[in-house]
Design a protein around this motif. Structure first.
Motif, PDB file in Angstrom:
ATOM      1  N   ARG A  16      48.274  29.708  47.671  1.00 26.59           N
ATOM      2  CA  ARG A  16      47.164  30.565  46.981  1.00 26.59           C
ATOM      3  C   ARG A  16      48.045  31.590  46.141  1.00 26.59           C
ATOM      4  N   LEU A  20      47.258  32.080  42.170  1.00 24.27           N
ATOM      5  CA  LEU A  20      46.935  33.265  41.494  1.00 24.27           C
ATOM      6  C   LEU A  20      47.891  33.637  40.271  1.00 24.27           C
ATOM      7  N   LEU A  69      41.092  39.683  47.977  1.00 17.41           N
ATOM      8  CA  LEU A  69      40.580  38.111  47.734  1.00 17.41           C
ATOM      9  C   LEU A  69      40.912  37.650  49.223  1.00 17.41           C
ATOM     10  N   ALA A  71      40.440  33.736  51.160  1.00 16.77           N
ATOM     11  CA  ALA A  71      39.764  32.180  51.164  1.00 16.77           C
ATOM     12  C   ALA A  71      40.279  31.423  52.493  1.00 16.77           C
ATOM     13  N   LEU A 109      35.543  31.239  49.219  1.00 19.98           N
ATOM     14  CA  LEU A 109      36.180  32.515  48.574  1.00 19.98           C
ATOM     15  C   LEU A 109      35.403  33.635  48.886  1.00 19.98           C
ATOM     16  N   LEU A 175      42.568  27.362  46.473  1.00 17.01           N
ATOM     17  CA  LEU A 175      41.969  28.454  45.774  1.00 17.01           C
ATOM     18  C   LEU A 175      41.446  27.885  44.716  1.00 17.01           C
ATOM     19  N   THR A 180      37.378  31.409  41.574  1.00 20.25           N
ATOM     20  CA  THR A 180      38.311  32.733  41.793  1.00 20.25           C
ATOM     21  C   THR A 180      38.019  33.601  40.502  1.00 20.25           C
TER      22      THR A 180
END
Length: 196
Positions: A16, A20, A69, A71, A109, A175, A180
């Motif tokens: 993840r 990101l 955030l 998940a 999410l 993710l 997202t």
């Protein structure tokens, strides 16, 4: 990163974090420590969404003014929730159960901002090739099955087990990037191309 504000990623998952970084989000990692036991007769979609919400909420209690955030990913086989393998023997059993058939990967999410949690659910259908015992043994021995929902990581050597995928590759990794970006956008975190 332009005008991006930093967020908190309520996950210790290196995958993840990589995803990101790939979309240019600045973040601090603060893993959530919650009970991840499914409730009796809890449906898979309800479970992953509850887990994502609880992870985001738990970390948001410590950082109420931040965007958080979280998940949660589960592999679903015949309606049954498959999380991470208990050990390598369990991983072999899981992979044998995925061999030559289709399963779903659900990633929920949750983004906490302005005192509330917004949720998105990504569902991806994945079809595995028929695996030999040698393939399963070799893959599990590599360590790549450890700590991954369904005992595989699509971004590693198990990618060659996948015959067909209908949905989000990044969602299977843990993710889904489209969802997202949508949720972070709602929270005021605008993603921009990285080539500034």
């Amino acid at each position: 990163m332009g005008t991006n504000k930093s967020i908190i990623l309520a996950s210790g998952s290196p995958r993840r974090a990589e995803l990101l970084q790939q979309i240019g989000v600045e973040f601090e990692i603060v893993p959530a420590n919650i009970d991840e036991t499914p409730a009796p007769n809890e449906q898979a979609a309800d479970y992953v969404q509850r887990m994502a919400r609880e992870k985001a909420s738990a970390v948001a209690k410590e950082f109420p003014s931040q965007v958080v955030l979280a998940a949660d990913t589960s592999v679903i086989v015949d309606g049954e929730i498959w999380g991470k393998p208990l050990d390598r023997q369990h991983a072999k059993v899981m992979l044998a159960g995925l061999s030559g058939r289709s399963h779903q990967v659900l990633t929920a999410l949750a983004v906490f901002y302005d005192g509330d949690v917004a949720l998105e659910l990504n569902v991806t259908d994945v079809s595995f090739a028929t695996l030999t015992a040698e393939q399963i043994d070799s893959y599990v021995a590599s360590g790549d099955a450890d700590d991954k929902a369904g005992a595989y990581g699509i971004q590693g050597a198990a990618g060659c087990f996948v015959k067909h995928l209908n949905g989000s590759y990044s969602g299977v990794m843990g993710l889904p990037l489209y969802e997202t970006a949508v949720l972070l956008g709602k929270a005021g975190i605008m993603l921009e191309p990285a080539n500034e």
